[in-house]
Enzyme design. Structure first.
Site, PDB file in Angstrom:
ATOM      1  N   GLU A 146       0.831  -1.212   0.000  1.00 53.51           N
ATOM      2  CA  GLU A 146       0.000   0.000   0.000  1.00 53.51           C
ATOM      3  C   GLU A 146       0.866   1.263   0.000  1.00 53.51           C
ATOM      4  OE1 GLU A 146      -2.542  -0.825   3.368  1.00 53.51           O
ATOM      5  OE2 GLU A 146      -4.095  -1.631   2.060  1.00 53.51           O
ATOM      6  N   GLU A 157      -6.959  -7.530  -0.927  1.00 58.24           N
ATOM      7  CA  GLU A 157      -7.460  -7.452   0.448  1.00 58.24           C
ATOM      8  C   GLU A 157      -8.957  -7.197   0.407  1.00 58.24           C
ATOM      9  OE1 GLU A 157      -5.608  -4.819   3.187  1.00 58.24           O
ATOM     10  OE2 GLU A 157      -3.604  -5.682   2.950  1.00 58.24           O
TER      11      GLU A 157
END
Length: 651
Positions: free
Chosen positions: A180, A260
């Site tokens: 991320e 995710e």
């Protein structure tokens, strides 16, 4: 050469061509992965080996396999394996190679999230605290000191992974680079290019390297890099079409991937336990699979933040010991309604494995255990800090003391009489994270980061002013990863800066493991102890496993009736933090593998604020059901937050 030998030689020459080569890659023309030359779509679930005892790895992996998963996804916490520079630990619960081999034997592929940063609601996002010894270091960037440490770590870790790559006969089909990164302020493409080159050097050109970012162009702008396949993450209830369109902004062709897909959410002390309805998760999973997309469910089992491994978010709010995550498998690996709801959806898109699903492990209520006070922390200080104090004019941080976790005692002397209440202030919010304060053994109160920055104290000139400072977990997400612990700025008393400190690094785990002894001499403390606060103190008790009952010991949970906040060890194993007065977690999971039936089990508690022992039963209690949703001191708003980005927008 005889004809028979010629034929045999010809046969061996043909053998390599007749055995299909294992391969895994991306078919951009057909928007899919290709495994062994055939189109492939994976359904995966996250499990963190660091949050599940090795004893239970096989049980959890089998349950994941029987849910219909093709693969597991796991993070590698760098600080879990290199807690001090150059000292590597890959044994026991840290044996990641064995964990991955076990996944392979179970028939599960592996998506490896190798870091170096992982977030994961793990202390400092998996980065080692010792990186902060260079105070100006810019983590997750091209900072040369940071890159030098990354290079050394990956030079040890990645070669261990190479034999486990799919093309080499192992289970690893993909490796994530960083994590991320588009949500981080640095936006340093040179850093990502450096990692890409480093991973290729150690793993070769054939493995699929990928990135994961929030499902928005703003995240992909700094998180994606050519040569690393860009994937996205998003939560149940999100617009699936819009989310994958954001991935297409970086990857116009290739497989759609949600790396995710949140099955639940994380908890914080003082907030309600997160809950995401099984029906919502199942509906969104069906929408993703109907698109032909690949998906990883985060988490499929959450597990436990044993010891001091939990992280924290900003404004500073640490996460509890439980990482249950409202996942399909509970913290203890129990089968839930959500497990069966998601298994049913998966069964609509692929054939489920035949055979029985491993059952939920039995739990046993061993009942109450009488606890006895060993002594206050000050009374056993020599056991906890055998090398004695470090002297410094101004306070030193944990990292400067090379004490990365747990507790440090800071001591100075009062320069004048304080017969009336006098303000002790942390003017720059410099207590990281919580300080338990006493004067000559008389408790005064608590300073807490972001919450309680001043208290009144009294005492005589020359008295010891003691602050026991607790590191409650480093920030794991965002720009505040460089989270220094201890007294990170000066304190003032009656507007005077406190100086001339004696600082005791405390190795409590070692002392508990060797056995703390009862103190021979009690501190004589004049006056009465305030009813709401006592000196931090150790208590001990023993649990004997009942005989005559088959299959014991079994898993259990421990609760703390009347206790306030502290740390607990069973047989020297650091189980984690308890804080029932703040919640939501009231019980801690106790896996059966740390218990023994052949001898009494030692229980050691460090109660930091107030125990029930002076006014009621001095007991802890082993029960057979968890209670992780009983917040007594609620903080913040009550919205259910389903994604990291939505969560952060509320901070």
């Amino acid at each position: 050469m005889p004809l028979a030998l010629l034929c045999l030689a010809a046969l061996f020459a043909l053998l390599p061509a007749s055995i299909p080569q294992r391969s895994f890659g991306i078919d951009y023309d057909h928007n899919c992965f290709v495994k062994d030359g055939k189109p492939f779509r994976y359904i995966s679930g996250s499990i963190h080996y660091a949050r599940v005892p090795r004893y239970y790895w096989k049980d959890r992996l089998l349950k994941m396999k029987m849910a219909g998963l093709d693969a597991i996804q796991t993070y590698v916490p760098w600080n879990y394996h290199e807690s001090e520079p150059g000292l590597y630990n890959f044994s026991g619960d840290r044996d990641v190679e064995y964990f991955l081999q076990l996944a392979n034997e179970t028939g599960l592929l592996v998506i490896l999230r190798a870091g170096p940063y992982i977030c994961a609601e793990w202390d400092m996002g998996g980065l080692p605290a010792w990186l902060l010894e260079k105070e100006s270091i810019v983590l997750r960037s091209s900072d040369l000191d940071y890159l030098e440490s990354v290079d050394k770590w990956m030079g040890v870790f990645l070669p261990k992974m190479k034999p486990l790559l799919y093309q080499n006969g192992g289970p690893i089909i993909m490796v994530q680079v960083e994590n991320e990164y588009g949500s981080y302020f640095a936006c340093d493409y040179d850093y990502l290019r450096y990692l890409q080159k480093l991973f290729r050097h150690h793993l070769g050109e054939d493995v699929v390297l990928f990135t994961t970012d929030g499902a928005g162009k703003s995240y992909l702008r700094c998180g994606a890099l050519q040569g690393l396949y860009a994937t996205v993450d998003f939560a149940p209830g999100h617009n699936v079409t819009a989310a994958f369109l954001s991935q297409r902004s970086s990857e116009p062709t290739g497989p759609l991937v949600n790396s995710e897909f949140y099955t639940g959410w994380l908890d914080h002390w003082g907030h309600r336990h997160s809950f995401v309805p099984a029906q919502l998760v199942a509906k969104s999973l069906g929408e993703i699979l109907a698109r032909g997309a690949n998906v990883n469910m985060y988490m499929f089992i959450g597990g436990t933040n044993f010891a001091y491994w939990n992280g924290a978010n900003m404004p500073y709010t640490p996460q509890p010991t439980s990482y249950d995550y409202d996942a399909p498998l509970s913290e203890a690996g129990d089968l839930t309604e959500k497990y069966f709801a998601l298994r049913e959806v998966i069964g609509m898109y692929k054939r489920l494995p035949e055979g029985p699903i491993p059952p939920t492990t039995p739990k046993f209520a061993y009942g109450q255990v009488q606890m006895e006070k060993i002594g206050t922390l000050l009374e056993v200080l020599d056991d906890l800090s055998p090398s004695g104090p470090v002297k410094s004019v101004y306070p030193l941080t944990f990292v400067q003391l090379k004490q990365y976790f747990g507790f440090v005692l800071y001591r100075t002397n009062l320069k004048k009489n304080l017969s009336e209440e006098t303000l002790l202030i942390s003017p720059l919010n410099g207590v990281h994270d919580r300080a338990y304060i006493s004067v000559d053994g008389i408790p005064q109160g608590v300073l807490e980061r972001g919450k309680s920055l001043m208290i009144n104290i009294t005492g005589k000139a020359g008295a010891n002013l003691d602050l026991l400072v607790e590191n409650m977990g480093r920030v794991n997400y965002g720009k505040y990863n460089n989270d220094f612990k201890g007294l990170v700025s000066n304190l003032t008393l009656d507007q005077d800066v406190l100086v001339d400190w004696e600082i005791y690094p405390l190795d409590i785990d070692r002392a508990v493991g060797h056995g703390l002894n009862h103190s021979d001499d009690e501190l004589k403390t004049p006056g009465s102890t305030p009813p709401s606060y006592e000196l931090p103190a150790f208590y001990t008790g023993t649990l004997s496993i009942p005989s005559g009952i088959p299959d014991l010991p079994q898993d259990t949970y421990i609760r703390f009736p009347g206790w306030t906040k502290g740390q607990i060890w069973i047989n020297g194993f650091n189980l984690g933090r308890y804080w029932p007065t703040r919640g939501p977690q009231m019980t801690l999971f106790v896996p059966s593998n740390i218990l023994v039936s052949s001898a009494p089990n030692n229980i050691t508690v460090l109660e930091l604020e107030w125990s029930p022992c002076s006014i009621q039963e001095c007991v802890v209690e082993f029960v057979d059901k968890p209670d992780i949703n009983a917040t007594l001191q609620y903080e913040g708003n009550s919205e259910k937050l389903y994604s990291r980005d939505l969560y952060l927008s509320h901070l």
